[in-house]
Design a protein around this motif. Structure first.
Motif, PDB file in Angstrom:
ATOM      1  N   PHE A  77     -28.693  -4.406  26.982  1.00 58.37           N
ATOM      2  CA  PHE A  77     -28.236  -5.823  27.514  1.00 58.37           C
ATOM      3  C   PHE A  77     -28.766  -7.015  26.491  1.00 58.37           C
ATOM      4  O   PHE A  77     -28.048  -8.025  26.023  1.00 58.37           O
ATOM      5  N   VAL A  78     -30.122  -6.999  26.152  1.00 55.50           N
ATOM      6  CA  VAL A  78     -30.840  -8.019  25.356  1.00 55.50           C
ATOM      7  C   VAL A  78     -30.286  -7.867  23.948  1.00 55.50           C
ATOM      8  O   VAL A  78     -30.063  -9.071  23.539  1.00 55.50           O
ATOM      9  N   GLU A  79     -30.159  -6.827  23.385  1.00 57.16           N
ATOM     10  CA  GLU A  79     -29.419  -6.841  22.015  1.00 57.16           C
ATOM     11  C   GLU A  79     -28.079  -7.272  21.895  1.00 57.16           C
ATOM     12  O   GLU A  79     -27.741  -8.017  21.169  1.00 57.16           O
ATOM     13  N   GLN A  80     -27.261  -7.111  23.058  1.00 56.29           N
ATOM     14  CA  GLN A  80     -26.049  -7.668  22.798  1.00 56.29           C
ATOM     15  C   GLN A  80     -26.123  -9.374  23.092  1.00 56.29           C
ATOM     16  O   GLN A  80     -25.312  -9.989  22.340  1.00 56.29           O
ATOM     17  N   LEU A  81     -26.849  -9.940  23.993  1.00 56.45           N
ATOM     18  CA  LEU A  81     -27.155 -11.285  24.169  1.00 56.45           C
ATOM     19  C   LEU A  81     -27.624 -11.792  22.544  1.00 56.45           C
ATOM     20  O   LEU A  81     -27.245 -12.866  22.388  1.00 56.45           O
ATOM     21  N   LEU A  82     -28.463 -11.136  22.125  1.00 53.07           N
ATOM     22  CA  LEU A  82     -29.180 -11.643  20.810  1.00 53.07           C
ATOM     23  C   LEU A  82     -27.857 -11.563  19.850  1.00 53.07           C
ATOM     24  O   LEU A  82     -27.941 -12.556  18.767  1.00 53.07           O
ATOM     25  N   ALA A  83     -27.141 -10.626  19.682  1.00 47.89           N
ATOM     26  CA  ALA A  83     -25.916 -10.392  18.665  1.00 47.89           C
ATOM     27  C   ALA A  83     -25.151 -11.650  18.803  1.00 47.89           C
ATOM     28  O   ALA A  83     -24.682 -12.331  17.867  1.00 47.89           O
ATOM     29  N   LYS A  84     -24.852 -12.072  20.200  1.00 47.38           N
ATOM     30  CA  LYS A  84     -23.936 -13.049  20.442  1.00 47.38           C
ATOM     31  C   LYS A  84     -24.504 -14.375  19.964  1.00 47.38           C
ATOM     32  O   LYS A  84     -23.755 -15.187  19.344  1.00 47.38           O
ATOM     33  N   LEU A  85     -25.896 -14.421  20.255  1.00 43.87           N
ATOM     34  CA  LEU A  85     -26.457 -15.615  19.495  1.00 43.87           C
ATOM     35  C   LEU A  85     -26.235 -15.727  18.193  1.00 43.87           C
ATOM     36  O   LEU A  85     -26.302 -16.872  17.676  1.00 43.87           O
ATOM     37  N   VAL A  86     -26.874 -14.795  17.497  1.00 46.92           N
ATOM     38  CA  VAL A  86     -26.747 -14.674  16.040  1.00 46.92           C
ATOM     39  C   VAL A  86     -25.459 -14.896  15.601  1.00 46.92           C
ATOM     40  O   VAL A  86     -25.209 -15.666  14.706  1.00 46.92           O
ATOM     41  N   ALA A  87     -24.297 -14.245  16.181  1.00 42.89           N
ATOM     42  CA  ALA A  87     -22.954 -14.533  15.805  1.00 42.89           C
ATOM     43  C   ALA A  87     -22.603 -15.875  15.839  1.00 42.89           C
ATOM     44  O   ALA A  87     -21.822 -16.705  15.080  1.00 42.89           O
ATOM     45  N   GLU A  88     -23.046 -16.398  17.064  1.00 43.39           N
ATOM     46  CA  GLU A  88     -22.434 -17.803  17.436  1.00 43.39           C
ATOM     47  C   GLU A  88     -23.103 -18.796  16.276  1.00 43.39           C
ATOM     48  O   GLU A  88     -22.453 -19.917  16.016  1.00 43.39           O
ATOM     49  N   ALA A  89     -24.281 -18.738  16.285  1.00 43.43           N
ATOM     50  CA  ALA A  89     -25.208 -19.870  15.396  1.00 43.43           C
ATOM     51  C   ALA A  89     -24.677 -19.729  14.045  1.00 43.43           C
ATOM     52  O   ALA A  89     -24.651 -20.696  13.186  1.00 43.43           O
ATOM     53  N   ALA A  90     -23.903 -18.492  13.396  1.00 43.87           N
ATOM     54  CA  ALA A  90     -23.382 -18.152  12.345  1.00 43.87           C
ATOM     55  C   ALA A  90     -22.267 -19.415  12.089  1.00 43.87           C
ATOM     56  O   ALA A  90     -21.734 -19.282  10.873  1.00 43.87           O
ATOM     57  N   GLN A  91     -21.450 -19.468  13.105  1.00 42.02           N
ATOM     58  CA  GLN A  91     -19.983 -20.181  12.948  1.00 42.02           C
ATOM     59  C   GLN A  91     -20.233 -21.581  13.216  1.00 42.02           C
ATOM     60  O   GLN A  91     -21.295 -22.024  13.477  1.00 42.02           O
ATOM     61  N   ARG A  92     -19.243 -22.340  12.754  1.00 47.18           N
ATOM     62  CA  ARG A  92     -19.164 -23.772  12.895  1.00 47.18           C
ATOM     63  C   ARG A  92     -17.854 -24.068  13.969  1.00 47.18           C
ATOM     64  O   ARG A  92     -17.088 -24.935  13.495  1.00 47.18           O
ATOM     65  N   ARG A  93     -17.963 -23.415  15.075  1.00 42.72           N
ATOM     66  CA  ARG A  93     -16.825 -23.939  16.146  1.00 42.72           C
ATOM     67  C   ARG A  93     -17.305 -24.740  17.039  1.00 42.72           C
ATOM     68  O   ARG A  93     -18.589 -25.178  17.340  1.00 42.72           O
ATOM     69  N   PRO A  94     -16.198 -25.468  17.431  1.00 46.68           N
ATOM     70  CA  PRO A  94     -16.329 -26.516  18.734  1.00 46.68           C
ATOM     71  C   PRO A  94     -17.085 -25.854  19.822  1.00 46.68           C
ATOM     72  O   PRO A  94     -16.736 -24.872  20.233  1.00 46.68           O
ATOM     73  N   GLY A  95     -18.307 -26.560  20.385  1.00 49.23           N
ATOM     74  CA  GLY A  95     -18.917 -26.227  21.683  1.00 49.23           C
ATOM     75  C   GLY A  95     -19.939 -25.067  21.168  1.00 49.23           C
ATOM     76  O   GLY A  95     -20.466 -24.435  21.903  1.00 49.23           O
ATOM     77  N   ARG A  96     -20.209 -24.864  19.987  1.00 46.65           N
ATOM     78  CA  ARG A  96     -21.320 -24.048  19.628  1.00 46.65           C
ATOM     79  C   ARG A  96     -22.661 -24.344  20.007  1.00 46.65           C
ATOM     80  O   ARG A  96     -23.128 -23.245  20.600  1.00 46.65           O
ATOM     81  N   GLU A  97     -23.121 -25.583  20.166  1.00 46.64           N
ATOM     82  CA  GLU A  97     -24.440 -25.905  20.821  1.00 46.64           C
ATOM     83  C   GLU A  97     -24.364 -25.564  22.190  1.00 46.64           C
ATOM     84  O   GLU A  97     -25.472 -24.828  22.695  1.00 46.64           O
ATOM     85  N   VAL A  98     -23.265 -25.873  22.987  1.00 44.29           N
ATOM     86  CA  VAL A  98     -23.235 -25.476  24.521  1.00 44.29           C
ATOM     87  C   VAL A  98     -23.215 -24.050  24.695  1.00 44.29           C
ATOM     88  O   VAL A  98     -23.911 -23.580  25.630  1.00 44.29           O
TER      89      VAL A  98
END
Length: 285
Positions: free
Chosen positions: A127-148
């Motif tokens: 569970f934690v590794e899936q959450l962290l993987a999502k955080l890493v992936a989202e931080a690497a993107q420049r999509r609208p709503g990234r900070e939210v």
């Protein structure tokens, strides 16, 4: 996210509002002078490490999740083979504090312990590794709503941690742990005696070891030289006095063990990046 050894994935500045850093190391690595004004979440995905956190040493194995409060001195070092993979998240009060729709005091509850270690089950690790993987992936993107979305994911991780029991079991015995206990005692003594004059020979005599052995062992366990740790301890207390009292700067210097106002000013600026007066102006409670 699978990493090439020693090639990090990073986003942001650890002293900014949000920072995430994932790295797989194969070579010895340690840090010094490590304390910052942000909260830290540290997850060890593989390998073994020993952390010096808030005057104590903690042995970490794969699957351990560590939460460290802002301003707490901490450092990681090798305990065996240096290869390990870890993910670190730093965030500020401004990123996920009062005023944000997702804020709840429960989320920062684990940080009230200064530092806590959560021992995760295999299911919890997934569970934690899936959450962290999502955080890493989202931080690497420049999509609208990234900070939210980063806030949403971080909130879920903090809520998980707040509901999880804290591991406070004593470390196993052994020669290495005996050394760590000795250094923990030295650090605790410094924490209670920083206002007095502290010298290497006096500390070595108090703990019945040679100055050379104490100096070398303290650096090996904590990542700090004795004088670095003494100065860090004094500056942290000076920060508290500047925030919470009306004492003049010269009085703060005297009460935290600095021999002169000039030395205090230089050391405070070196470790915090600002002067005592400016720090008080920006952080007054």
């Amino acid at each position: 996210m699978k990493l090439i050894p020693d090639q990090p994935v990073t986003f942001g500045d650890e002293e900014g509002d949000f920072h995430i850093h994932q790295v797989h190391r194969t070579k010895p690595f340690g840090r010094v002078n490590h304390f910052h004004p942000t909260y830290e979440i540290y997850y060890l995905r593989s390998g073994e490490r020993v952390h010096f956190i808030d005057r104590r040493t903690v042995r970490l194995v794969a699957g351990d999740l560590v939460l460290v409060n802002k301003g707490v001195v901490h450092n990681a070092s090798d305990i065996g083979p240096p290869e390990h993979e870890r993910i670190v998240v730093n965030f500020s009060d401004a990123f996920l504090g009062a005023g944000h729709p997702l804020h709840d005091p429960l989320l920062l509850g684990p940080f009230a312990h200064q530092a806590c270690v959560l021992k995760l089950s295999s299911q919890e690790r997934v569970f934690v590794e899936q959450l962290l993987a999502k955080l890493v992936a989202e931080a690497a993107q420049r999509r609208p709503g990234r900070e939210v979305y980063l806030r949403v994911l971080l909130t879920e991780l903090l809520l998980f941690a707040a509901r999880h029991p804290i591991d406070d079991r004593p470390e196993d015995g052994g020669q290495r742990d005996s050394l760590h206990r000795k250094i923990t005692e030295v650090a605790a003594f410094i924490g209670g005696s920083f206002a007095t004059k502290l010298t290497l020979p006096d500390l070595a005599g108090r703990f019945f070891v040679s100055p050379y052995y104490l100096s070398r062992s303290f650096k090996a366990v904590t990542g700090f030289t004795l004088i670095e740790y003494v100065n860090l301890t004094r500056v942290r207390e000076a920060q508290r006095l500047l925030r919470e009292t009306n004492l003049k700067v010269i009085s703060v210097a005297e009460q935290t063990g600095f021999e002169s106002a000039g030395h205090f000013d230089r050391m405070f600026k070196k470790l915090t990046g600002t002067t005592p007066l400016l720090y008080r102006k920006l952080n007054r409670l």
